[in-house]
Design a protein around this motif. Structure first.
Motif: not given
Length: 120
Positions: A1-29
């Motif tokens: 069973q493939v699972q995807l999980q997002e991670s990253g900051p919940g609160l960021v300020k205007p003009s900043q850069t958001l970085s989000l990561t998705c980790t995949v399990s149970g399958g190949s990318i």
């Protein structure tokens, strides 16, 4: 069973850069059967596809976000990452990562989503 999980900051300020990561399990990318996408949903609005990356590291972006968006992947960690720069309050949304099946590109597996709020 493939699972995807997002991670990253919940609160960021205007003009900043958001970085989000998705980790995949149970399958190949690395197989060429799938693309890997980021999709968001602002409060009270519909889903907005943002970007995708393929098994050969080709990238595709929404025209409206292309100038501020970058997608990449780390196959050794089975992760793919979204960066969104010059953040605005309108970027507040739930952000999802998802797998898209080639060639139809319907998204068959989704992460649970992560809330990102852009506020000073």
């Amino acid at each position: 069973q493939v699972q995807l999980q997002e991670s990253g900051p919940g609160l960021v300020k205007p003009s900043q850069t958001l970085s989000l990561t998705c980790t995949v399990s149970g399958g190949s990318i690395t197989t060429n059967d799938y693309y890997w996408s980021w999709i968001r949903q602002p409060p009270g609005k519909g889903l907005e596809w943002m970007a995708a990356i393929t098994s050969s590291d080709s990238t595709y972006y929404s025209p409206s976000l292309k100038s501020r968006t970058s997608i990449s992947r780390d196959t050794s960690k089975k992760q793919f990452t979204l960066q969104l720069s010059s953040l605005k309050t309108e970027d507040t949304a739930v952000y999802y990562c998802a797998r898209a099946v080639v060639p139809d590109l319907f998204h068959d597996y989704w992460g649970q989503g992560t809330q990102v709020t852009v506020s000073s």
